[in-house]
Write an enzyme that holds these catalytic residues in place. Structure first.
Site, mmCIF file in Angstrom:
data_model
loop_
_atom_site.group_PDB
_atom_site.id
_atom_site.type_symbol
_atom_site.label_atom_id
_atom_site.label_comp_id
_atom_site.label_asym_id
_atom_site.label_seq_id
_atom_site.Cartn_x
_atom_site.Cartn_y
_atom_site.Cartn_z
ATOM 1 N N GLY A 170 0.806 -1.218 0.000
ATOM 2 C CA GLY A 170 0.000 0.000 0.000
ATOM 3 C C GLY A 170 0.843 1.275 0.000
ATOM 4 C CG HIS A 171 -1.263 5.035 0.105
ATOM 5 N ND1 HIS A 171 -2.137 6.044 -0.166
ATOM 6 C CD2 HIS A 171 -1.777 4.380 1.174
ATOM 7 C CE1 HIS A 171 -3.121 6.007 0.696
ATOM 8 N NE2 HIS A 171 -2.932 5.017 1.518
#
Lengths: 328, 328, 328
Positions: free
Chosen positions: B223-224
């Site tokens: 994920g970011h």
């Protein structure tokens, strides 16, 4: 798009009870089917649903034939589910949905790859050097087949699948990882289907082997050196770690996970989301996941779970104080 | 394809006991190796297997050297697993399997991207504007590298990987979701490997960072804003939610899942299919998944599990009636 | 890249307290923000963090306004999270990051596909015959949209997504699997986002339907014939098996798994890694996964778990010997 039901029975067999000239314009489930649509009843225990459907014609098995023919046109087939599958195939062929043989001009085919002239290679596929694609096999757009990998006849590979990426192999070296080059390939038998964005890694030394008739859904990971036996089917999001040996006629439910270097014999069925951590040497149905609950109940039970070992000891102590385990 | 074992030792070191002019045509595991094949023994406790192999030459450690040289030719190396890894690399180089430097004509490279001349960009890759690809890095066919993302030197990115897709960020707005544009990028250090169809999202404001030597298998989601420390390795199907901070020298087994905004220190090892829901601040080995069982047993135990909290209360009550918890 | 904070307030509203001519060059989290950067405070309980930040300007809600304006420039907005989201969008538009309308020359668009002129189709996308792409929708590079599939307006589809692969449907035939052709398509409403390498399968007979405003993260599998209601959001690695019917305004955490043919009503929230095996007919928060522990403790508890059913029986027997269940 339409088909005469007489034409269906001419092509696929079965017993037509009703008007051969009735034309159906769609296939539809019983609940929503309209008078110009063809439907089907697989489970004879659901024969009461026949009363409510508006379908123009229904595919039924022998057990449902009497009820179905009372209400209108029907086709009686020994195995109505299988018959329905064949009708969908007939439908696709009749309406021009079969992929064209040949290689799309935007596909990249490297030197030494051999593609059967009856195979269909979609747009933007990549076929590595030395790879082989069998007769009648269809690669949807954007499939990757790595060098020296082999796909048999009548296969169907969905978009985004990567067949023959490098297996994940490293030797540890003082805290770093040294790459082990993956010198094997992938071999798929005949009638194999591979879902969208599914990955099948090439073997380290020998080949990863997927036998005839195996069906893999989307987003599945098959590690290097795995061997999957004939007609085994796996639902979406399954992971199989390297060097697992899975038998024939097995099924793995969605998000099932099989650890590496295990053996699973033929006719084993793994439930969804279950983790196989040891070899399974006896056919059967195996399961292991935490049952869902409302969050509050789960929190209480999950907390108690952390003390279940101690709880067992406490019960043992109680039994001892009362004079040994009861016979209940 | 073949190599003289003398040439192997000249290139990689180690002590050759036997005929330097012996030619091997393949690398193979002990069980299946033939007289013209080179094999290896990593674990000295398995030295008894040497008796049964037909391998022409065997890579062994010092502990296995005596037994191996009694049966025939061998190469003695301090770390036979590492030596074997290097032989696979030598094999690939010797047989022309190294990807060619340069950009495949079907790749799309946007303006302002900088690709080191020694990097290899495979067919149908996409490199966004402002991205940078380091020396010796290999992108297999069909890799996406988004704008402004950076890949260091000697990386290997498998087909279908998406580096720099948008992170998943929304602000709730009266039942709807308002997109938060992802303005950061992804930075991969040197010697990073990324598996097939693995996704690494760009950061919301700052960059997602993967440090040197990290190895990611297939179908992994990062994920970011995550930060993954040096030489950490993750097996297939792992998920790491946004803003997790994972230390160096960690391992995560297949389908492990790490929730967002957590910290995991160096040298933590997460078992397959285990869900990390809180920060782990102490090195060690952590596990959490429901053990698999035959389906009938699982059903009974899963049902009982829903009452484990109540069961604990019942044991407590029994203990009270018997005069306090026992000391057992 | 820079913006005047006066220009931000002119575009998005909110109350500016401070110097409209202040220029910010980046958006940044509170912890790392510098004097030339704009930051934000979503949760007023964290207002004490304002004391330590070096941000040049801060977006706050009414509750944080007094504290924020004491320390320097701020923008007061009713919903600071939503305001921040809109600033990221403004930032992207102001700095030329909006994808250009039109079809990239390397995309393949089959006959009969209709693409709105304001849509943006990235490099190497594939759009099948009869597909439709709505106004303002953006397909990043390497997206596949199968024949007859429909994407509404203002959608955003990340690289590697496969919309309209074949659903996984077979009829068993004496140990083999007979393919059921998938004759339906996929329909996405307006404002739908689909993550990288996510797969949405076409329906068997009818369409798979994703309603307006649904947000799907990366590596998600949506099986054939699913129906997902408005504004439902799913995090990475989620799997939804075929024919599931999921309501509006639901959320599914990462690696959640929803089995087929289930119904989930509106406003249901599934925790990460939880397996939904039955319909959920009541809004709420549901969870089910094995809690992680150090490996030794997990091993002991997992072993005891296999006997939890027997343990319950032993407690029952103890209660009986002591004269029936206690009232504790």
């Amino acid at each position: 798009m339409s088909l005469r039901i007489g034409a269906i029975v001419e092509a696929l067999g079965g017993e037509l009870r009703g008007d051969a000239d009735r034309v159906v314009t769609r296939l539809a489930p019983l609940e929503s089917a309209q008078p110009d649509e063809l439907s089907f009843l697989v489970d004879p225990r659901l024969a009461h649903r026949l009363a409510d459907t508006h379908a123009g014609c229904i595919i039924v098995g022998p057990a449902g034939a009497a009820a179905a023919s009372r209400r209108g046109d029907c086709i009686v087939a020994d195995n109505p589910h299988l018959y329905f599958a064949r009708v969908t195939q007939l439908w696709r062929r009749a309406h021009g949905g079969t992929p064209r043989a040949g290689v799309h001009p935007t596909a990249v085919v490297e030197e030494g790859a051999r593609i059967d002239p009856s195979a269909s290679i979609g747009a933007q596929c990549f076929i590595g050097r030395g790879a082989r694609i069998g007769a009648g096999t269809v690669l949807k757009p954007r499939v990757t087949v790595g060098e020296d990998c082999v796909i048999g006849a009548r296969g169907l590979i969905q978009s985004g699948a990567v067949i023959g990426g490098d297996g994940f192999g490293f030797a540890p070296d003082e805290g770093r990882w040294e790459r082990i080059e993956q010198l094997g390939a992938v071999r798929l038998g005949d009638d194999v289907e591979v879902g969208a964005n599914t990955c099948i890694d090439r073997g380290a030394l020998q080949d990863t082997v997927i036998e005839d008739g195996v069906k893999l859904d989307n987003l599945i990971q098959i590690g290097h050196n795995c061997h999957i036996g004939k007609h085994t089917a796996m639902a979406g999001c399954v992971g199989v770690a390297g060097s697992a040996r899975i038998g024939a006629h097995c099924t793995v439910g969605g998000a099932g996970m099989i650890l590496g270097h295990l053996t699973i014999v033929d006719h084993v069925h793994i439930s969804s989301a279950s983790i196989v951590t040891r070899s399974i040497l006896k056919p059967g149905h195996y399961t292991g996941f935490f049952p869902i609950d409302d969050n509050g109940s789960w929190e209480k039970n999950a907390a108690a779970l952390k003390h279940i070992h101690a709880l067992r000891d406490r019960v043992r102590a109680l039994e001892k104080r009362l004079g040994g385990p009861s016979l209940a």
